[in-house]
Structures are given as structure tokens and as C-alpha cells.
Enzyme design. Sequence first.
Site, PDB file in Angstrom:
ATOM      1  N   ARG A   1      47.818  54.884  35.826  1.00 54.11           N
ATOM      2  CA  ARG A   1      46.796  54.629  34.632  1.00 54.11           C
ATOM      3  C   ARG A   1      45.403  54.440  34.839  1.00 54.11           C
ATOM      4  NH1 ARG A   1      49.615  49.208  32.359  1.00 54.11           N
ATOM      5  NH2 ARG A   1      50.745  49.301  34.342  1.00 54.11           N
TER       6      ARG A   1
ATOM      7  N   ASP B   1      57.684  45.992  28.522  1.00 53.25           N
ATOM      8  CA  ASP B   1      55.707  45.707  28.198  1.00 53.25           C
ATOM      9  C   ASP B   1      55.434  47.178  27.608  1.00 53.25           C
ATOM     10  OD1 ASP B   1      53.784  43.944  29.779  1.00 53.25           O
ATOM     11  OD2 ASP B   1      53.387  45.715  28.620  1.00 53.25           O
TER      12      ASP B   1
ATOM     13  N   GLU C   1      57.390  43.936  24.043  1.00 50.17           N
ATOM     14  CA  GLU C   1      55.994  42.699  23.885  1.00 50.17           C
ATOM     15  C   GLU C   1      55.085  44.113  24.093  1.00 50.17           C
ATOM     16  OE1 GLU C   1      55.217  40.800  27.352  1.00 50.17           O
ATOM     17  OE2 GLU C   1      53.583  41.880  27.703  1.00 50.17           O
TER      18      GLU C   1
ATOM     19  N   GLU D   1      47.852  39.329  25.286  1.00 49.80           N
ATOM     20  CA  GLU D   1      47.609  39.569  27.159  1.00 49.80           C
ATOM     21  C   GLU D   1      45.651  39.765  26.975  1.00 49.80           C
ATOM     22  OE1 GLU D   1      50.788  41.809  28.544  1.00 49.80           O
ATOM     23  OE2 GLU D   1      49.294  43.010  29.540  1.00 49.80           O
TER      24      GLU D   1
ATOM     25  N   ASP E   1      46.078  35.531  28.076  1.00 53.28           N
ATOM     26  CA  ASP E   1      45.710  35.639  29.764  1.00 53.28           C
ATOM     27  C   ASP E   1      45.053  34.168  29.749  1.00 53.28           C
ATOM     28  OD1 ASP E   1      45.695  37.796  32.241  1.00 53.28           O
ATOM     29  OD2 ASP E   1      44.468  35.984  32.282  1.00 53.28           O
TER      30      ASP E   1
ATOM     31  N   HIS F   1      50.055  35.231  29.423  1.00 48.08           N
ATOM     32  CA  HIS F   1      50.519  36.278  30.741  1.00 48.08           C
ATOM     33  C   HIS F   1      49.823  35.750  32.055  1.00 48.08           C
ATOM     34  CE1 HIS F   1      48.201  40.153  32.589  1.00 48.08           C
ATOM     35  NE2 HIS F   1      48.750  40.700  32.384  1.00 48.08           N
TER      36      HIS F   1
ATOM     37  N   GLU G   1      55.709  33.216  33.648  1.00 48.50           N
ATOM     38  CA  GLU G   1      55.450  34.702  33.853  1.00 48.50           C
ATOM     39  C   GLU G   1      55.284  34.804  35.788  1.00 48.50           C
ATOM     40  OE1 GLU G   1      52.921  38.109  32.481  1.00 48.50           O
ATOM     41  OE2 GLU G   1      54.105  40.092  33.350  1.00 48.50           O
TER      42      GLU G   1
HETATM   43  C1  LIG Z   1      53.625  45.763  33.304  1.00 48.13           C
HETATM   44  C2  LIG Z   1      52.328  46.258  32.342  1.00 48.13           C
HETATM   45  O1  LIG Z   1      52.285  47.639  32.168  1.00 48.13           O
HETATM   46  C3  LIG Z   1      50.678  45.465  32.867  1.00 48.13           C
HETATM   47  O2  LIG Z   1      50.801  46.520  33.895  1.00 48.13           O
HETATM   48  C4  LIG Z   1      51.152  43.826  32.759  1.00 48.13           C
HETATM   49  O3  LIG Z   1      49.780  43.217  33.490  1.00 48.13           O
HETATM   50  C5  LIG Z   1      50.719  43.137  31.762  1.00 48.13           C
HETATM   51  O4  LIG Z   1      51.271  43.815  30.944  1.00 48.13           O
HETATM   52  C6  LIG Z   1      51.874  42.131  31.817  1.00 48.13           C
HETATM   53  O5  LIG Z   1      52.332  41.841  30.777  1.00 48.13           O
HETATM   54  O6  LIG Z   1      52.480  41.302  32.978  1.00 48.13           O
HETATM   55 MG    MG Z   2      52.259  42.779  29.019  1.00 53.08          MG
END
Ligand SMILES: C[C@H](O)[C@H](O)[C@@H](O)[C@@H](O)C(=O)O
Ligand code: MG
Length: 396
Positions: free
Chosen positions: A53, A219, A245, A273, A295, A322, A342
Site C-alpha cells: 500500500r 477488513d 468490513e 472509517e 475514526d 476505528h 478496536e
Molecule cells: C488493517 C486495515 O487494512 C487497515 O490498515 C486498518 O487501519 C483499518 O482498516 C482498521 O479497521 O483498523
Molecule cells: Mg477498517
Amino acid sequence: MATASATTPTIAQVRAYTVRGKGADYHDQSGYHWIDDHIATPMSIYPEYRRSRQSFGINVLGTLVVEIEADDGTVGFAVTTAGEIGAWIVEKHLARFLEGRPVTDLERIWDQMYRSTLYYGRRGVVLNAISGVDLALYDLLGRLREEPVYALLGGPVRDELQFYATGARPDVAKELGFIGGKMPLHHGPAEGEEGLRKNLDALADMRSRVGEGFWLMWDCWMSLDVDYATRLAGRAAEYGLRWIEEALIPDDYWGYAQLKRQVPAGMLVTTGEHEATRWGFRQLLETGIDIIQPDVGWCGGITELLKISAMADAHGTMVVPHGSSVYSYHFVVTRTNSPFAEFLMMHETAEEIVPMFAPLLLGEPVPENGRLRVPDTPGFGVELNPEVERTRPFTH
Ligand SMILES: C[C@H](O)[C@H](O)[C@@H](O)[C@@H](O)C(=O)O
Ligand SMILES: [Mg+2]
């Protein structure tokens, strides 16, 4: 205009700093890290951007630190993802709505920051910057009143938080006492049936490791389409997938409504998020999804999340923010429709507990046995690590 009472401090100065590497922009890692290991994204349709990424710039922004100093010298701060762009917005645009104002002017300041940036903001990094300012204000207010932020929000509705863990090792998360494990999805539609099979094999393997009853989630980080997500969810039911998700891009509200109608009964559809403001979340709530995941460092801060959460409560929708460290913990502990939180496993192989924003914050609490009593230290209860280099790229 209402003016500050003789006893309410006013805001003397707003300052914005940037930090590179880890911190609030937790995707900004170096060396091997599970969080950048062939995870499906909207860019996965381009093979050259599929492996990492960071290859397409997930970590370009970096950390924004917002400091707000009151006229009595007290300083509140907060951190979020926004980097130099965010610092420019804070210094050159938002600061004018704070300096000289009472520190208690949270609602008026938020409304002026939002309305004044509508012509170029509405979502994304502008709302990240607004969130950072709002969080720093709450930290300052808590320090001035010698109260933890959760006490400013109506107080706790539970003695401690319980967490699910996000990372590559839900089996380790189970051993560490978490209530579930959320894994990144590794293959998107562009990798066809072979990729879908690999996704399911990974889920089956993890289910065999954790046994029945432990929550497993995917996710999907905006990487799928409705058809692929429906087929994946349908076949994942065999392995007890608890929720799917962020399957779709944030703007596809219609797709989320369709996906919610199509997933197997009992499987939850979640997202949020990368959504912001009460207006964005109103659209999400109307899709009928099960959990929204704002978030607090990106959706508009505490001031806006209070509104978003109340709307969700009326819809019977859970709000599980998030992962955003202490900034979400102080919120979640005060909301009855936020039954768990989380925790993002930021250890490079997701096998150990490390503070989410490490090494940026001193005193950043972490769950023990998957649970946490939110400390009652004033504000958000953390301090900036003086060892971490920060820059003030702009002034006003
Ligand atoms: C793990 C996911 O790919 C993201 O990096 C994360 O930051 C986010 O989507 C999450 O829900 O924690
Ligand atoms: Mg996520």
C-alpha cells in the site's frame, strides 16, 4: 456574541507540527510490517500497486500534531493523520476561529471551522485537521478542569473497555484475551477465483487455529465490488465470519445497502472509517448496515462524533470507532451503543502488544487480557514524547 467569563481562560495560540514515521499515521512504517503485506485495496486492480500500500502512497500524509495554548500557559494537544497539508490548514485557516476565544467555545469553533472550509473540505484531510483541533481542545479543557475527557462527555457507562484486535494473527489475539480478531483481506476481484480461494483458505486456516466462537472478521479496505463481496461473504459463512468490513468505496452508499440485503443472515456489514460528519454518517445509517466505524481523528473529532453516535443510537446501530488510541477510548467508555473497541496490533508481525501510536505518545495505555480501564488522568492522559522529532512547517 457571548464573551468569556472572568474565570474561563481564552485560547492564546494554536500551533501545528508534523512528524514522519509511525505515530498517528500508523501506516507509515519502515521495514517488514504485516500492515503493508499484499493487502487488497482499491488500487489492487493495478498489478504494479498490489504488493504494497505504500507503493501507491498510503503513508504520504504523515502525522499532524495540533497544540493549543491557553492564556494561562496550559497546553492541550492531539495527533491525527494529516501531515504538512493538515498543518497548513490549521495555521493558515482554522487558527483564526480559535485564538482569542474562550476554551469552552467548542461548538461555535467547530461550526465555524466546518462552514468556512466547505468550499474545499467536507470530508478527507480537511476534516482530519478539524478533528485534530477539536481533540486538542478537549485535551486542553480536560487539563484546565483536571478531568479526563470521558468525564466531560457524561462519564463512563462501564468500568472497563473490551477489545477486538486488528492484525495478521487472530490466533495470537485470542491468546492475549481479545474478543475477536480482524484480518486484512489480501486478494481483491482482480485476482479472480484464485484470489478468492486464497482468501477463503486463509480464513479456514485461521478458524482451525482459533476454534469455534472466537470472532473472526475481514477488513476489505474499500477493495471489493458488491458481487465479489456477496460471493465472498456467502462462502465465508461456513467459517463463521462475524463481519465484513469496508468492502466497498466509501461513496457507494447504494452498494452497502445492497450488500446488507445479500450477505448471509447473522453476518454483519460494517464500515465508516473513511466517512466524516453527521451528514456522511446519516447516509451510511440509511443503508441499514450494522456497525459504523468512524475514526474520531478523521470524522470531525469528539464534537462531531457525539452527534454521529446519537443518530446511530436512534437507528439501533452500533458505533465501534476505528482504532485511534486514547481518542476513541475516552469516547467508547461513555456510550452504551459502543459495547467494545478496536485495538490495532502495530507490532510488525502482530504477535505482541505495543502502543498504537508508538513512539509518539508517553503514557499511551494498552489493553491487558483484552481489556482496559481508561486512566482518569486529565485530558486524554498522554504527553508528546520529546524524543520524537517534530517540525512546525508553517506559522501565522
Ligand atoms: C488493517 C486495515 O487494512 C487497515 O490498515 C486498518 O487501519 C483499518 O482498516 C482498521 O479497521 O483498523
Ligand atoms: Mg477498517
